[in-house]
Design a protein around this motif. Structure first.
Motif, PDB file in Angstrom:
ATOM      1  N   THR A   1       0.818  -1.219   0.000  1.00 23.41           N
ATOM      2  CA  THR A   1       0.000   0.000   0.000  1.00 23.41           C
ATOM      3  C   THR A   1       0.849   1.264   0.000  1.00 23.41           C
TER       4      THR A   1
ATOM      5  N   ILE B   1       2.410  -0.576  -8.320  1.00 23.65           N
ATOM      6  CA  ILE B   1       1.462  -1.629  -7.972  1.00 23.65           C
ATOM      7  C   ILE B   1       1.845  -2.855  -8.794  1.00 23.65           C
TER       8      ILE B   1
ATOM      9  N   ILE C   1       1.351  -6.419 -10.320  1.00 25.40           N
ATOM     10  CA  ILE C   1       0.335  -7.391 -10.703  1.00 25.40           C
ATOM     11  C   ILE C   1       1.051  -8.589 -11.333  1.00 25.40           C
TER      12      ILE C   1
ATOM     13  N   LYS D   1      -0.181   5.697  -9.046  1.00 21.44           N
ATOM     14  CA  LYS D   1       0.938   4.742  -9.068  1.00 21.44           C
ATOM     15  C   LYS D   1       1.031   4.048 -10.432  1.00 21.44           C
TER      16      LYS D   1
ATOM     17  N   LEU E   1       1.507   0.736 -12.802  1.00 20.64           N
ATOM     18  CA  LEU E   1       1.237  -0.694 -12.750  1.00 20.64           C
ATOM     19  C   LEU E   1       2.457  -1.448 -13.279  1.00 20.64           C
TER      20      LEU E   1
ATOM     21  N   VAL F   1      -0.194  -7.937  -5.777  1.00 17.11           N
ATOM     22  CA  VAL F   1      -1.471  -7.719  -5.081  1.00 17.11           C
ATOM     23  C   VAL F   1      -2.639  -8.381  -5.801  1.00 17.11           C
TER      24      VAL F   1
ATOM     25  N   ILE G   1      -8.944  -1.661  -8.849  1.00 14.63           N
ATOM     26  CA  ILE G   1      -8.018  -1.002  -7.913  1.00 14.63           C
ATOM     27  C   ILE G   1      -8.445   0.455  -7.705  1.00 14.63           C
TER      28      ILE G   1
ATOM     29  N   ALA H   1      -4.262  -0.311  -3.212  1.00 15.84           N
ATOM     30  CA  ALA H   1      -3.767  -1.547  -3.819  1.00 15.84           C
ATOM     31  C   ALA H   1      -3.738  -2.642  -2.763  1.00 15.84           C
TER      32      ALA H   1
ATOM     33  N   ILE I   1      -9.415  -5.025  -3.378  1.00 14.74           N
ATOM     34  CA  ILE I   1      -9.487  -5.257  -4.833  1.00 14.74           C
ATOM     35  C   ILE I   1     -10.491  -6.382  -5.108  1.00 14.74           C
TER      36      ILE I   1
END
Ligand code: PHE
Length: 370
Positions: A12, A17, A19, A56, A58, A86, A312, A318, A323
């Motif tokens: 966070t 972020i 993925i 932010k 990705l 996340v 998100i 995040a 989510i």
């Protein structure tokens, strides 16, 4: 950061972020994973260029599941414990996604498969899996579409089914097709099976030929389908051969040859020939980025990436649990492969495209609404 606590900033606090992507980047269905990952990368690039999500950037962390279920479990564990993602996108093949859903759920990380169509992926014995979602339609729809196409458009009264017994996807579609074809007044006169990586289908095809079906349904993936189509034509089987999304690969023509693929049809999630402005724009940016026409995997990967970004944003953080809750509320997202509103089983209701192979090219034949 508090000195001595030894960790990196928590998800966070971090400025990125992360993925994860659990994909078939090598192995039996490698074009699937590569296309899906390319679609995701393009979506993230566009989102990041426009300022990212919640300020932010990705970051996509891809892991190769080598087209194997056990590797899919490993890749998921690695993405969660080592890379600290996340959310996870993937896998493509239903069997590989089914090998990942428990790890994601146990670790409370949301998983969104862009492409796995087997119902069991989001619903386990009648109970929805809280942490699992998808951006594609499901096989009860796809199987019914092809059964009705066989009976109405091809006027088939009898069918043979050739099933890949190593695939949950293929086994599920076999059942749906058999039921819907019977409802449409047809009869399945021959049922045969094979396993992934099989090379020689001639004995099986000879049995099917003897049953003299009006159509042969092959719900499988391009490598085996390519060999089956080629060998069927070599045996003098001229009947229409039909299938489902697993046929969608540039490799299909390489393996089967253009001529054997005449008189074949399959259901898919979108067509790059669709004149919808969202499709036109996506096809253009994808071609510019990769020099290729995007297949359905690329479109669905792109859409799944937009779906997670949307969740998100609505979650406001995040944070995996937030989510997950936001994903369950996904509504009216206008994406390349259609409009996504998730139902109580975490499935979108979307239309299918029927593709005909002509001169080695995919030709858009018709759109079928649910
Ligand atoms: N639907 C397939 C499965 O569940 C995967 C797939 C999707 C393959 C789209 C090609 C195109 O296994």
């Amino acid at each position: 950061l508090v000195a001595g606590c030894g960790g990196s900033p928590s998800a966070t606090e971090s400025k990125d972020i992360k993925i994860g992507g659990n994909f078939e980047l090598t192995g039996g269905v490698a074009t699937f994973g590569q296309s899906a990952a390319n679609g995701i990368k393009l979506a993230f690039k566009e989102i990041n260029a426009a300022g990212g999500v919640l300020g932010k950037q990705l970051v996509f962390v891809a892991a190769d599941n080598k087209s194997e279920p056990s590797e899919s479990t490993n890749a998921t564990t690695k993405l969660i414990t080592q890379d600290k993602v996340v959310a996870i996108l993937g896998a493509v093949a239903s069997t590989n996604t089914l090998a990942a859903v428990q790890v994601a759920s146990d670790n409370k990380i949301p998983l969104i498969t862009p492409t796995s169509t087997n119902p069991k992926v989001t619903v386990d014995n009648g109970k929805v899996r809280d942490w699992v979602f998808r951006s594609c339609f499901i096989d009860p729809f796809q199987g019914t579409v092809m059964a009705s196409f066989a009976s109405k458009s091809l006027k088939a009264k009898t069918a043979a089914i050739l099933t890949d017994n190593s695939s949950d996807y293929s086994k599920g579609l076999t059942q749906v097709f058999e039921e819907s074809f019977a409802k449409a007044g047809g009869k399945v006169v021959s049922k045969e099976a094979f396993l992934q990586k099989d090379q020689d289908f001639k004995a099986t095809l000879t049995k099917i030929k003897a049953a003299n079906p009006d159509v042969i349904f092959i719900p499988a993936y391009y490598e085996e389908v390519g060999r089956i189509v080629k060998q069927a034509r070599e045996l003098g089987i001229t009947t229409p051969l039909i299938g489902t999304d697993g046929w969608d690969s540039p490799k299909l023509v390489e393996i089967a040859g253009a001529q054997p693929l005449e008189n074949t049809y399959f259901s898919n999630h979108y067509s790059p020939e669709d004149k919808d402005p969202k499709v036109v724009k996506f096809v253009e940016s994808y071609k510019k980025e990769y020099g290729q026409t995007p297949d359905a995997l690329a479109a669905l990967g792109y859409d799944a990436a937009l779906m997670v970004a949307d969740a998100i944003k609505r979650a406001g953080a995040a944070d995996p649990a937030k989510i997950k809750d936001a994903l369950a509320q996904t509504k009216n997202l206008q994406l390349v492969s259609g409009i996504i509103t998730l139902d109580a089983d975490h499935n979108p209701i979307k239309s299918a495209a029927i593709i005909e192979m002509k001169d080695g090219k995919q030709v858009f034949k018709e759109k079928v609404n649910p």
